[in-house]
Design a protein around this motif. Structure first.
Motif, PDB file in Angstrom:
ATOM      1  N   GLY A  67       0.566  -1.011   0.062  1.00 35.22           N
ATOM      2  CA  GLY A  67       0.391  -0.060  -0.105  1.00 35.22           C
ATOM      3  C   GLY A  67       0.819   1.411   0.131  1.00 35.22           C
ATOM      4  N   MET A  75      -4.036   7.254   5.471  1.00 37.92           N
ATOM      5  CA  MET A  75      -3.334   6.201   4.808  1.00 37.92           C
ATOM      6  C   MET A  75      -2.968   4.988   5.013  1.00 37.92           C
ATOM      7  SD  MET A  75      -3.536   7.631   0.469  1.00 37.92           S
ATOM      8  CE  MET A  75      -3.671   5.709  -0.394  1.00 37.92           C
ATOM      9  N   PHE A 124      -5.153   0.401  -1.850  1.00 40.30           N
ATOM     10  CA  PHE A 124      -6.184   1.659  -1.837  1.00 40.30           C
ATOM     11  C   PHE A 124      -6.338   1.335  -3.119  1.00 40.30           C
ATOM     12  CE2 PHE A 124      -3.242   2.457   1.336  1.00 40.30           C
ATOM     13  CZ  PHE A 124      -3.959   3.034   2.331  1.00 40.30           C
ATOM     14  N   GLY A 178      -8.767   7.162  -3.162  1.00 36.62           N
ATOM     15  CA  GLY A 178      -7.719   6.416  -1.728  1.00 36.62           C
ATOM     16  C   GLY A 178      -8.244   5.453  -0.949  1.00 36.62           C
ATOM     17  N   THR A 179      -9.460   4.848  -1.603  1.00 40.83           N
ATOM     18  CA  THR A 179     -10.410   3.985  -0.454  1.00 40.83           C
ATOM     19  C   THR A 179      -9.830   2.754  -0.351  1.00 40.83           C
ATOM     20  OG1 THR A 179     -12.489   4.837  -1.147  1.00 40.83           O
ATOM     21  CG2 THR A 179     -12.625   2.859   0.363  1.00 40.83           C
ATOM     22  N   PRO A 180      -9.230   1.991   1.239  1.00 42.47           N
ATOM     23  CA  PRO A 180      -8.400   0.663   1.667  1.00 42.47           C
ATOM     24  C   PRO A 180      -9.369   0.069   1.462  1.00 42.47           C
ATOM     25  CG  PRO A 180      -9.443   1.586   3.035  1.00 42.47           C
ATOM     26  CD  PRO A 180     -10.077   3.106   2.689  1.00 42.47           C
TER      27      PRO A 180
END
Length: 506
Positions: free
Chosen positions: A435, A471, A483, A487-489
């Motif tokens: 990540g 993050m 991600f 930027g959504t994990p």
């Protein structure tokens, strides 16, 4: 001494003509052939290779030695077997190989390698873990001459060992600042000089930039290609000597909100916005293709740019074939050292030591290992390879000569200290926490907002820091986290079960 792409092979055909080999029969490098005629096996560990194809390495580094040392048989042992990913059918997710761990495995165990051939980042870690034999006593005992080595090379290796010598290298690759003499003369601009500061070079570049549209001439470029990415160019060249970190050593906190980061972003973004430096978005491509269309330096679209020493061959080739290239005028050029930062004087060289040769502390045949290293780092090898190696330069100054019979400032490629190597622990961190790539690449998005005049550098770096910290915390909770573009994990499907296991452990 960087290596991001240093692990990629520079494939080329090497001809070992008999006439070259005969000149070495008397004994290369002045090194004495071992007294014993008993057959020996010398095992050489390399960073990567395949089960069958080690011909490139043998042609470059071992064939002549075996020809001269009749009683020695060399085995090449790769730390990472490239066949593992070459024949992956996709059922297993790709995992970036751990070169350091792979090298340590072949250096230990029941049948360890004798010689270790690696890049400087892995070399540094092996030195720190006391896995390599110090060479200084051997150099002194055999009166092996190292005074002829390029200072940037030999001193760079010694710096890794805190002043002690743990490896030698026969060759290196390097970059310099190329400039077009005619474009400078036409603009009434004095040529750049060795060891100028970046600000001085950029001031010259501003005076050289002119024209518009397809006729635009840029003052400076980080490379010669039409498709420029100023964000990564800035990271790997301009900022590298400053050794600024994006996040701390544990990858838990962003570190980009600093005066040095702000200055770097301000400097480069302003040059791009003023079209002093090309950007992929502002370069106008010529619709009439020629063999040099994608080369901004040869096509006269940039007055100064950074490139490797082997680029000289391409300039010479284009100039020789000028009559075959439409509307091409041979380029009159020269080079100077890469610019430096005032806070890091004399440091700025993109000098790559892709193959450093060291002795394993567990080597079964340390005497043969040292004899081999003396041979490969000796004068006769340098003399031979100075005529045949077009991609790298030999490490001994006496045998570094301008190519193609040309006259240029060849010292520009080695009269500057190299940028310290990256820490292999950082590379391993990125392997364990994939990540982090998304955290780093997010900076490119924010830098583009600066180029688009939507944010100041200070604002963009602050936003990157805040988003990046969130993050990094997601990654800290679960190292498998990756991600989406926004930027959504998320956790890749292959890691869902592992993630569940982590959660259950609390």
């Amino acid at each position: 001494m960087k290596l991001k792409n240093g692990k990629m092979r520079k494939m080329m055909t090497v001809s070992l003509a008999a006439t070259m080999a005969l000149g070495l029969l008397a004994g290369c490098s002045g090194a004495k052939t071992p007294v014993s005629n008993q057959e020996k096996v010398l095992r050489i560990g390399v960073l990567y290779g395949g089960n069958m194809d080690d011909s490139y390495f043998r042609q470059q580094y071992t064939d002549i030695y075996e020809f001269d040392r009749k009683n020695v048989k060399i085995e090449i042992v790769p730390a990472i077997n490239q066949s593992d990913w070459r024949y992956n059918d996709g059922s297993e997710p790709y995992k970036e190989p751990d070169y350091l761990d792979g090298m340590k495995k072949i250096m230990t165990g029941s049948n360890p390698v004798d010689v270790v051939v690696t890049d400087v980042s892995v070399l540094k870690q092996l030195i720190q873990e006391n896995m390599l034999k110090q060479l200084d006593p051997l150099v002194q005992e055999d009166k092996f001459d190292t005074s002829d080595f390029v200072p940037a090379v030999i001193d760079g290796i010694k710096d890794l060992g805190e002043g002690s010598l743990y490896a030698l290298t026969p060759s290196f690759s390097s970059s310099a600042l190329f400039y077009n003499k005619k474009l400078l003369s036409d603009a009434g601009v004095e040529p750049p000089t060795d060891k100028m500061t970046w600000d001085d070079v950029f001031n010259l570049a501003k005076r050289l930039a002119k024209g518009s549209g397809k006729d635009r001439v840029y003052g400076f470029s980080f490379n010669r290609y039409m498709g420029n990415d100023p964000f990564w160019d800035m990271q790997y060249t301009y900022m590298a000597p400053l050794q600024l970190r994006m996040y701390d050593e544990k990858a838990e906190t962003m570190t980009v909100e600093s005066p040095q980061w702000i200055k770097a972003w301000d400097t480069i973004s302003n040059l791009v916005k003023e079209e002093v430096i090309p950007n992929n978005n502002n370069v106008n491509y010529d619709e009439n293709w020629t063999p040099i269309s994608n080369d901004m330096f040869l096509s006269g679209k940039v007055a100064m740019m950074i490139s490797e020493s082997y680029y000289i061959n391409e300039i010479a080739d284009a100039n020789t074939n000028a009559a075959k290239i439409k509307d091409y005028t041979p380029v009159d050029w020269d080079v100077v050292t890469l610019p430096t930062h005032p806070e890091k004087p004399d440091i700025g060289g993109n000098i790559y030591l892709n193959n450093t040769f060291a002795i394993n502390t567990n080597a079964p045949n340390p005497e043969s290992a040292w004899d081999y290293i003396k041979f490969i780092a000796g004068e006769d090898w340098a003399k031979l390879k100075s005529r045949s190696n077009s991609y790298e330069m030999v490490a001994r100054k006496s045998y570094i000569q301008p190519r193609q019979g040309l006259s240029y400032n060849i010292g520009a490629f080695y009269n500057i200290k190299p940028v310290p190597p990256t820490n292999p622990k950082d590379d391993k961190l990125k392997q364990e926490k994939r990540g982090l790539y998304y955290v780093e690449n997010l900076g490119r998005t924010y830098f583009q907002e600066v180029l688009d005049k939507k944010k100041s550098s200070t604002e963009a770096l602050k936003d990157w820091s805040e988003k990046g910290n969130k993050m990094l915390q997601e990654i800290k909770l679960n190292p498998k986290t990756e991600f989406q573009e926004d930027g959504t994990p998320y956790i890749p499907e292959d890691n869902v079960s592992a993630a569940a296991g982590l959660s259950s452990k609390g």
